[in-house]
Design a protein around this motif. Structure first.
Motif, PDB file in Angstrom:
ATOM      1  N   MET A  31      -0.596 -15.575  26.731  1.00  0.00           N
ATOM      2  CA  MET A  31       0.314 -14.838  27.609  1.00  0.00           C
ATOM      3  C   MET A  31       1.235 -13.941  26.792  1.00  0.00           C
ATOM      4  N   PRO A  32       1.478 -12.681  27.206  1.00  0.00           N
ATOM      5  CA  PRO A  32       2.414 -11.809  26.512  1.00  0.00           C
ATOM      6  C   PRO A  32       3.787 -12.461  26.409  1.00  0.00           C
ATOM      7  N   ILE A  33       4.508 -12.147  25.351  1.00  0.00           N
ATOM      8  CA  ILE A  33       5.775 -12.816  25.069  1.00  0.00           C
ATOM      9  C   ILE A  33       6.752 -12.720  26.229  1.00  0.00           C
ATOM     10  N   ARG A  34       6.837 -11.550  26.873  1.00  0.00           N
ATOM     11  CA  ARG A  34       7.775 -11.401  27.990  1.00  0.00           C
ATOM     12  C   ARG A  34       7.457 -12.382  29.120  1.00  0.00           C
ATOM     13  N   ASP A  35       6.179 -12.473  29.486  1.00  0.00           N
ATOM     14  CA  ASP A  35       5.779 -13.360  30.573  1.00  0.00           C
ATOM     15  C   ASP A  35       5.980 -14.829  30.198  1.00  0.00           C
ATOM     16  N   ALA A  36       5.654 -15.176  28.954  1.00  0.00           N
ATOM     17  CA  ALA A  36       5.810 -16.561  28.509  1.00  0.00           C
ATOM     18  C   ALA A  36       7.279 -16.975  28.498  1.00  0.00           C
ATOM     19  N   VAL A  37       8.144 -16.081  28.058  1.00  0.00           N
ATOM     20  CA  VAL A  37       9.583 -16.369  28.051  1.00  0.00           C
ATOM     21  C   VAL A  37      10.094 -16.532  29.477  1.00  0.00           C
ATOM     22  N   ILE A  97      10.830 -20.393  29.393  1.00  0.00           N
ATOM     23  CA  ILE A  97      12.237 -20.543  28.992  1.00  0.00           C
ATOM     24  C   ILE A  97      13.181 -20.215  30.140  1.00  0.00           C
ATOM     25  N   THR A  98      13.079 -18.990  30.672  1.00  0.00           N
ATOM     26  CA  THR A  98      13.986 -18.592  31.748  1.00  0.00           C
ATOM     27  C   THR A  98      13.769 -19.445  32.991  1.00  0.00           C
ATOM     28  N   GLY A  99      12.508 -19.795  33.277  1.00  0.00           N
ATOM     29  CA  GLY A  99      12.235 -20.667  34.415  1.00  0.00           C
ATOM     30  C   GLY A  99      12.935 -22.008  34.270  1.00  0.00           C
ATOM     31  N   THR A 100      12.878 -22.567  33.063  1.00  0.00           N
ATOM     32  CA  THR A 100      13.567 -23.836  32.804  1.00  0.00           C
ATOM     33  C   THR A 100      15.075 -23.669  32.904  1.00  0.00           C
ATOM     34  N   ILE A 119      16.654 -14.915  22.963  1.00  0.00           N
ATOM     35  CA  ILE A 119      15.300 -14.444  23.269  1.00  0.00           C
ATOM     36  C   ILE A 119      15.198 -14.052  24.739  1.00  0.00           C
ATOM     37  N   MET A 120      15.819 -14.807  25.612  1.00  0.00           N
ATOM     38  CA  MET A 120      15.819 -14.424  27.025  1.00  0.00           C
ATOM     39  C   MET A 120      16.482 -13.064  27.208  1.00  0.00           C
ATOM     40  N   ASN A 121      17.543 -12.838  26.464  1.00  0.00           N
ATOM     41  CA  ASN A 121      18.241 -11.554  26.535  1.00  0.00           C
ATOM     42  C   ASN A 121      17.364 -10.418  26.002  1.00  0.00           C
ATOM     43  N   CYS A 122      16.649 -10.687  24.925  1.00  0.00           N
ATOM     44  CA  CYS A 122      15.783  -9.661  24.312  1.00  0.00           C
ATOM     45  C   CYS A 122      14.732  -9.158  25.294  1.00  0.00           C
ATOM     46  N   VAL A 123      14.059 -10.072  25.961  1.00  0.00           N
ATOM     47  CA  VAL A 123      12.967  -9.654  26.842  1.00  0.00           C
ATOM     48  C   VAL A 123      13.497  -8.967  28.094  1.00  0.00           C
ATOM     49  N   GLN A 124      14.786  -9.120  28.358  1.00  0.00           N
ATOM     50  CA  GLN A 124      15.373  -8.436  29.510  1.00  0.00           C
ATOM     51  C   GLN A 124      15.569  -6.951  29.246  1.00  0.00           C
ATOM     52  N   LEU A 157       8.588  -1.650  22.494  1.00  0.00           N
ATOM     53  CA  LEU A 157       9.382  -2.236  21.419  1.00  0.00           C
ATOM     54  C   LEU A 157       9.048  -3.711  21.217  1.00  0.00           C
ATOM     55  N   LEU A 158       8.813  -4.425  22.323  1.00  0.00           N
ATOM     56  CA  LEU A 158       8.633  -5.874  22.257  1.00  0.00           C
ATOM     57  C   LEU A 158       7.273  -6.287  21.700  1.00  0.00           C
ATOM     58  N   LYS A 159       6.232  -5.554  22.068  1.00  0.00           N
ATOM     59  CA  LYS A 159       4.880  -5.962  21.675  1.00  0.00           C
ATOM     60  C   LYS A 159       4.691  -6.036  20.169  1.00  0.00           C
ATOM     61  N   PRO A 160       5.097  -5.022  19.376  1.00  0.00           N
ATOM     62  CA  PRO A 160       4.912  -5.138  17.931  1.00  0.00           C
ATOM     63  C   PRO A 160       5.808  -6.197  17.282  1.00  0.00           C
TER      64      PRO A 160
END
Length: 403
Positions: A122-128, A132-135, A180-185, A191-194
């Motif tokens: 899963m891509p990092i944004r979706d996994a987070v 993480i955010t779901g929890t 990390i939750m803030n980053c993906v927001q 920017l996030l993928k690399p």
């Protein structure tokens, strides 16, 4: 030391909130609690509308699953204790209405948080967002619960893949989960993928990475209310409960089992070496822990091949299995060429902390497991529950085997 209160007695008149109850582990948890803790007061299941069904319709279909076969026969009224709560782990405030939020915070004493995405790719944004955010959203609900006695979080034995001797303790996360939750927001995909490979290093995938950060997030609540973190390893079919060999998906070893039984996969295709299971519970293996698929592909007694080949048939299904399992092999490669040792002394000590009667109902001693009998149930279960092939097709399957 025998406890002053039994397991079923602890759950008496308790109200439970469960996320991820529609998943494989979630179904087993719900069934076990309803069957073996008959005096629990109420169970709330977080559930979202799906495929044109509202949550009431989904709940009705849910209880028609084979996993609830015993309860449907012997205690159908136990289902009256279960209420579906409309919501979604991916939405703010879990997508729960104000009325349901207030009801949960007033009544709930036990939380089982099982919801997570187990896809390794899963891509990092979706996994987070999911793990993480779901929890974090579930924890915010728990913070408001007036009578909360315990928060149970389902993690994974592979939460820290770089630690080859994993103990039953918390490990500091590489990053602060809130950061990390803030980053993906605010970061866009360009920017996030690399950044993803560097972020998750030394973890092999976004699943392991986000589960490690989620443990850190849950641990931050220590002192506010009691917390349990459970770390299941690779999940295979049921040994005997709720049904011998019960499994309802092709994840992990089950996909490999069905793929090989369908004649779509062969031993030389697998990057596994011999898998060894130590019945003393130390959970050691050569190349991968609990990967039963590797075990039966390399050290399986010859007569099991007959059971495997009984899965042959259904061409369309075979193509589907081939695609899914071939893809899965690539995703799982990291786990098949490395070795871990999982210590579980604390888990094993539970046997001495509960009564003899509770041991018989709630504790599984793997040192006494009959692996030959288990593998027969596993293969037959995969055939029946995943391939939808009943025993009436066995003669034809044996005929194909002998051609």
């Amino acid at each position: 030391m025998t406890p002053s209160i039994g397991v079923a007695e602890f759950y008496k008149n308790k109200t439970i909130f469960v996320t991820g109850g529609t998943g494989f582990l979630g179904k087993v948890l719900v069934e076990k609690l309803l069957r073996c803790c008959p005096d629990l007061k109420r169970m709330y299941l977080l559930m979202r509308p799906k495929k044109g069904q509202n949550i009431e319709e989904r709940l009705e279909d849910y209880f028609n699953s084979r996993v609830f076969e015993i309860l449907n026969e012997k205690s159908p009224k136990s289902f009256d204790k279960v209420t579906a709560i409309r919501g979604d782990i991916l939405q703010d405030n879990l997508g729960i209405s104000i009325e349901d939020w207030d009801k949960l915070t007033r009544e709930t004493e036990i939380v089982y948080h099982c919801a997570a995405c187990v896809r390794f790719d899963m891509p990092i944004r979706d996994a987070v967002n999911m793990n993480i955010t779901g929890t974090d959203r579930v924890l915010k609900l728990a913070d408001d619960m007036e009578k909360l006695e315990v928060f149970v979080h389902v993690s994974t034995s592979y939460c820290r893949c770089e630690v080859r001797n994993l103990e039953e303790r918390l490990y500091p996360a590489k990053h602060r989960p809130q950061d990390i939750m803030n980053c993906v927001q605010w970061m866009d995909d360009e920017l996030l993928k690399p950044l993803e490979p560097k972020l998750i290093e030394p973890q092999p995938n976004t699943y392991a990475y986000t589960k490690s950060l989620t443990e850190e997030l849950v641990a931050q609540k220590a002192g506010k209310y009691p917390i349990v973190i459970a770390r299941p390893s690779i999940v295979t079919a049921a040994e005997k409960e709720p049904l011998p060999g019960w499994v309802d998906n092709l994840n992990g070893p089950t996909g490999l089992l069905v793929g090989s039984g369908k004649g779509r996969l062969f031993v030389h295709e697998f990057p596994f070496s011999v898998c060894l299971w130590y019945p003393d519970g130390t959970a050691k293996s050569s190349k991968i822990h609990h990967m039963i698929a590797a075990f039966f592909l390399h050290v399986l007694p010859a007569y099991f091949i007959d059971f495997l080949m009984l899965l042959m048939g259904q061409k369309t299904f075979m193509v589907k299995v081939q695609k899914r399992v071939s893809y899965g092999l690539n995703v799982l490669q990291y786990f098949t060429i490395n070795e871990w040792f999982f210590e579980n002394d604390y888990y094993k000590s539970l046997k001495e902390r509960i009564s003899k009667s509770d041991n018989d109902v709630f504790y599984t001693d793997l040192s006494t497991l009959n692996w030959n009998k288990y593998m027969q149930s596993y293969v037959k279960g995969a055939r029946e529950f995943c391939c939808k092939e009943d025993d009436s097709t066995l003669p034809q399957a044996r005929k194909l085997l002998n051609q």
